[in-house]
Design an enzyme around this catalytic site. Structure first.
Site, PDB file in Angstrom:
ATOM      1  N   GLU A  93       4.537   8.620 -38.872  1.00 59.32           N
ATOM      2  CA  GLU A  93       5.858   8.965 -38.334  1.00 59.32           C
ATOM      3  C   GLU A  93       6.969   8.857 -39.387  1.00 59.32           C
ATOM      4  O   GLU A  93       6.909   8.006 -40.278  1.00 59.32           O
ATOM      5  CB  GLU A  93       6.198   8.036 -37.157  1.00 59.32           C
ATOM      6  CG  GLU A  93       5.416   8.397 -35.917  1.00 59.32           C
ATOM      7  CD  GLU A  93       5.591   7.409 -34.770  1.00 59.32           C
ATOM      8  OE1 GLU A  93       5.499   7.853 -33.613  1.00 59.32           O
ATOM      9  OE2 GLU A  93       5.797   6.221 -35.006  1.00 59.32           O
ATOM     10  N   CYS A 106      13.983   8.015 -42.782  1.00 56.16           N
ATOM     11  CA  CYS A 106      13.118   6.837 -42.931  1.00 56.16           C
ATOM     12  C   CYS A 106      11.673   7.336 -43.001  1.00 56.16           C
ATOM     13  O   CYS A 106      11.196   7.992 -42.070  1.00 56.16           O
ATOM     14  CB  CYS A 106      13.331   5.937 -41.720  1.00 56.16           C
ATOM     15  SG  CYS A 106      12.233   4.517 -41.696  1.00 56.16           S
ATOM     16  N   CYS A 113      -0.433  -0.705 -41.014  1.00 53.58           N
ATOM     17  CA  CYS A 113      -0.020  -1.685 -42.021  1.00 53.58           C
ATOM     18  C   CYS A 113      -0.945  -2.888 -41.926  1.00 53.58           C
ATOM     19  O   CYS A 113      -1.277  -3.333 -40.826  1.00 53.58           O
ATOM     20  CB  CYS A 113       1.424  -2.110 -41.788  1.00 53.58           C
ATOM     21  SG  CYS A 113       2.005  -3.245 -43.071  1.00 53.58           S
ATOM     22  N   CYS A 117       2.630  -8.455 -39.418  1.00 54.50           N
ATOM     23  CA  CYS A 117       3.784  -9.246 -38.998  1.00 54.50           C
ATOM     24  C   CYS A 117       3.813  -9.315 -37.467  1.00 54.50           C
ATOM     25  O   CYS A 117       3.594  -8.303 -36.790  1.00 54.50           O
ATOM     26  CB  CYS A 117       5.078  -8.649 -39.534  1.00 54.50           C
ATOM     27  SG  CYS A 117       5.095  -8.608 -41.330  1.00 54.50           S
ATOM     28  N   CYS A 120       6.161  -6.849 -35.301  1.00 56.61           N
ATOM     29  CA  CYS A 120       6.193  -5.422 -35.651  1.00 56.61           C
ATOM     30  C   CYS A 120       5.033  -4.676 -35.007  1.00 56.61           C
ATOM     31  O   CYS A 120       3.868  -5.038 -35.202  1.00 56.61           O
ATOM     32  CB  CYS A 120       6.149  -5.314 -37.180  1.00 56.61           C
ATOM     33  SG  CYS A 120       5.970  -3.635 -37.796  1.00 56.61           S
ATOM     34  N   CYS A 336      13.389   0.238 -35.993  1.00 52.84           N
ATOM     35  CA  CYS A 336      12.635  -0.617 -36.915  1.00 52.84           C
ATOM     36  C   CYS A 336      11.559  -1.373 -36.163  1.00 52.84           C
ATOM     37  O   CYS A 336      11.838  -2.017 -35.154  1.00 52.84           O
ATOM     38  CB  CYS A 336      13.540  -1.682 -37.533  1.00 52.84           C
ATOM     39  SG  CYS A 336      14.750  -1.050 -38.640  1.00 52.84           S
TER      40      CYS A 336
HETATM   41  N1  SAH Z   1       6.779  -2.989 -44.639  1.00 54.89           N
HETATM   42  C1  SAH Z   1       8.097  -2.939 -45.127  1.00 54.89           C
HETATM   43  C2  SAH Z   1       8.852  -1.698 -44.677  1.00 54.89           C
HETATM   44  C3  SAH Z   1       8.642  -1.272 -43.262  1.00 54.89           C
HETATM   45  S1  SAH Z   1       9.206  -2.374 -41.994  1.00 54.89           S
HETATM   46  C4  SAH Z   1       8.848  -4.192 -44.759  1.00 54.89           C
HETATM   47  O1  SAH Z   1       8.338  -4.981 -43.971  1.00 54.89           O
HETATM   48  O2  SAH Z   1       9.938  -4.380 -45.296  1.00 54.89           O
HETATM   49  C5  SAH Z   1      10.952  -2.001 -42.025  1.00 54.89           C
HETATM   50  C6  SAH Z   1      11.828  -3.081 -41.435  1.00 54.89           C
HETATM   51  O3  SAH Z   1      11.655  -3.199 -40.015  1.00 54.89           O
HETATM   52  C7  SAH Z   1      11.579  -4.473 -41.991  1.00 54.89           C
HETATM   53  O4  SAH Z   1      12.772  -5.035 -42.449  1.00 54.89           O
HETATM   54  C8  SAH Z   1      11.060  -5.248 -40.803  1.00 54.89           C
HETATM   55  O5  SAH Z   1      11.353  -6.608 -40.924  1.00 54.89           O
HETATM   56  C9  SAH Z   1      11.772  -4.549 -39.669  1.00 54.89           C
HETATM   57  N2  SAH Z   1      11.135  -4.756 -38.366  1.00 54.89           N
HETATM   58  C10 SAH Z   1       9.813  -4.773 -38.078  1.00 54.89           C
HETATM   59  N3  SAH Z   1       9.626  -4.996 -36.770  1.00 54.89           N
HETATM   60  C11 SAH Z   1      10.843  -5.114 -36.190  1.00 54.89           C
HETATM   61  C12 SAH Z   1      11.311  -5.322 -34.858  1.00 54.89           C
HETATM   62  N4  SAH Z   1      10.460  -5.446 -33.829  1.00 54.89           N
HETATM   63  N5  SAH Z   1      12.640  -5.375 -34.646  1.00 54.89           N
HETATM   64  C13 SAH Z   1      13.515  -5.223 -35.667  1.00 54.89           C
HETATM   65  N6  SAH Z   1      13.138  -4.997 -36.941  1.00 54.89           N
HETATM   66  C14 SAH Z   1      11.819  -4.950 -37.210  1.00 54.89           C
HETATM   67 FE1  SF4 Z   2       3.977  -4.041 -42.180  1.00 52.90          FE
HETATM   68 FE2  SF4 Z   2       5.645  -4.129 -40.104  1.00 52.90          FE
HETATM   69 FE3  SF4 Z   2       5.284  -6.283 -41.616  1.00 52.90          FE
HETATM   70 FE4  SF4 Z   2       6.626  -4.166 -42.623  1.00 52.90          FE
HETATM   71  S1  SF4 Z   2       7.255  -5.444 -40.914  1.00 52.90           S
HETATM   72  S2  SF4 Z   2       4.990  -5.379 -43.616  1.00 52.90           S
HETATM   73  S3  SF4 Z   2       5.489  -2.499 -41.618  1.00 52.90           S
HETATM   74  S4  SF4 Z   2       3.712  -5.292 -40.369  1.00 52.90           S
END
Ligand code: SAH
Ligand code: SF4
Length: 354
Positions: A93, A106, A113, A117, A120, A336
């Site tokens: 996406e 974006c 991934c 996390c 996420c 995000c």
């Molecule tokens: N993997 C990279 C880039 C993709 S994630 C990273 O982690 O930086 C992009 C952003 O989305 C990151 O700053 C992450 O902390 C944020 N993010 C992920 N899950 C989220 C959520 N449920 N609510 C708000 N931000 C989130």
């Molecule tokens: Fe991967 Fe989501 Fe963590 Fe970014 S925030 S590193 S996309 S699992």
């Protein structure tokens, strides 16, 4: 059957080597690439300033691939989410986000991934594969074509699916094409940002091999909390990440963007805000506070608005630029952390509209 290569997978240098081996003059590489990136050509046939014989040879070996748009959704706030189907049937996406006076695109760097996390949705779905260099470039080129030219958006953030620095060489080679002036897509590297969850060994390389902006998803001020939220922290703890940021070769007048998701009861206390200000002292940083975006079965919650503002105020009082970023596109699951392109194109969104 001869399988053709997407020409975007070759670097300019590799393309020149290919041309030379067929006794075609190297300057043809520049001509072809201009057609592909500046004029959005889909076939070699349209490249009328190149001899027909050369065009034929190019089309025997290469294609100029476009990603298949499996679904495009538009949010009430104007964000547009593209679900692209890749050649092997996997999905990825990209999200086009309207800002005050421009659009930000974006883009994703991986299918899924591996970092897992806890907050996420992409991370919860697991890892499938790295995107190729051509697939990363194609997200930019194809969205630009879809909206009538790349002049319509100026900012690119690699904050979609995946951890960009875990797919380092493809990401860096794609950035070179995206930012190349004459024979690439010509975006200013000042307007390209790569976001990392803290893949420490590659942070300095990124700064030396490109001139893009760095964003770091910090999300916690203590290792105990960060270990729980972001498993990568067990390998590269906060101190190592801050040190890597300190050593990042920042261009004059630029700052590292520190992203901090605010999660109710986990990392949103006044103490956290003060610890964050202290932690960032060695770095030229600006802070993006992202109130947690929820999705189906997510175990966390967004803090109350007053808590978000208090957190921000503490940072502002300690002289940081702190902005609360309310993610756009929540109603189409484009905010995000909400991307999860392994869904079928017609399936129901797992996101809750806030
Ligand atoms: N993997 C990279 C880039 C993709 S994630 C990273 O982690 O930086 C992009 C952003 O989305 C990151 O700053 C992450 O902390 C944020 N993010 C992920 N899950 C989220 C959520 N449920 N609510 C708000 N931000 C989130
Ligand atoms: Fe991967 Fe989501 Fe963590 Fe970014 S925030 S590193 S996309 S699992």
């Amino acid at each position: 059957m001869l399988l053709k290569t997407d020409i975007k997978e070759l670097s300019k240098y590799e393309f020149i080597v290919w041309l030379k081996s067929r006794e075609i003059k190297p300057y043809r590489a520049g001509q072809v690439l201009k057609w592909i990136y500046l004029r959005q050509a889909d076939t070699f046939d349209v490249m009328t300033d190149i001899k027909k014989e050369i065009r034929n040879r190019l089309s025997q070996h290469f294609i100029i691939h476009r990603l298949e748009k499996a679904r495009i959704e538009t949010s009430q706030d104007g964000s547009k989410k593209y679900l692209f189907k890749l050649c092997d049937g996997k999905y990825v996406e990209s999200v086009l986000i309207p800002e005050k006076d421009h659009y930000t695109l974006c883009i994703s760097s991986q299918v899924g991934c591996a970092q897992g996390c806890r907050f996420c949705l992409t991370g919860q779905g697991g890892f499938s594969r790295n995107l190729t260099k051509g697939e990363i470039i194609a997200q930019v080129r194809d969205v630009a074509a879809d909206i009538g030219g790349q002049k319509r958006f100026s900012n690119i953030v690699m904050m979609g699916m995946g951890e960009p620095l875990a797919n380092y060489s493809n990401v860096v080679e794609a950035i070179h094409v995206i930012t190349e002036k004459d024979t690439g897509l010509g975006f200013s590297s000042r307007r390209v940002t790569v976001s990392t969850s803290g893949f420490v060994p590659k942070i300095s390389d990124l700064g030396h091999e490109t001139a893009v902006n760095l964003a770091v998803s910090l999300n916690a001020t203590e290792n105990k909390t960060r270990d729980m939220l972001m498993p990568i922290n067990r390998k590269y703890p906060i101190e190592q990440l801050i040190k890597a940021c300190e050593n990042y070769p920042l261009m004059p007048r630029r700052k590292i963007t520190v992203e901090y998701i605010l999660i109710k009861g986990i990392n949103d206390s006044e103490q956290d805000a003060r610890r964050l200000a202290k932690l960032l002292r060695p770095i030229r940083a600006k802070i993006n506070l992202i109130p947690f975006n929820s999705y189906e079965k997510s175990q966390f919650q967004r803090p109350e608005e007053s808590v978000i503002q208090r957190f921000k105020d503490i940072l502002t009082k300690t002289n940081y630029t702190a902005i609360v970023r309310y993610s756009k596109g929540q109603d189409i699951c484009a905010a995000c952390g909400q991307l999860r392109a392994n869904m079928m194109p017609d399936s129901k969104s797992p996101c809750t509209t806030l």
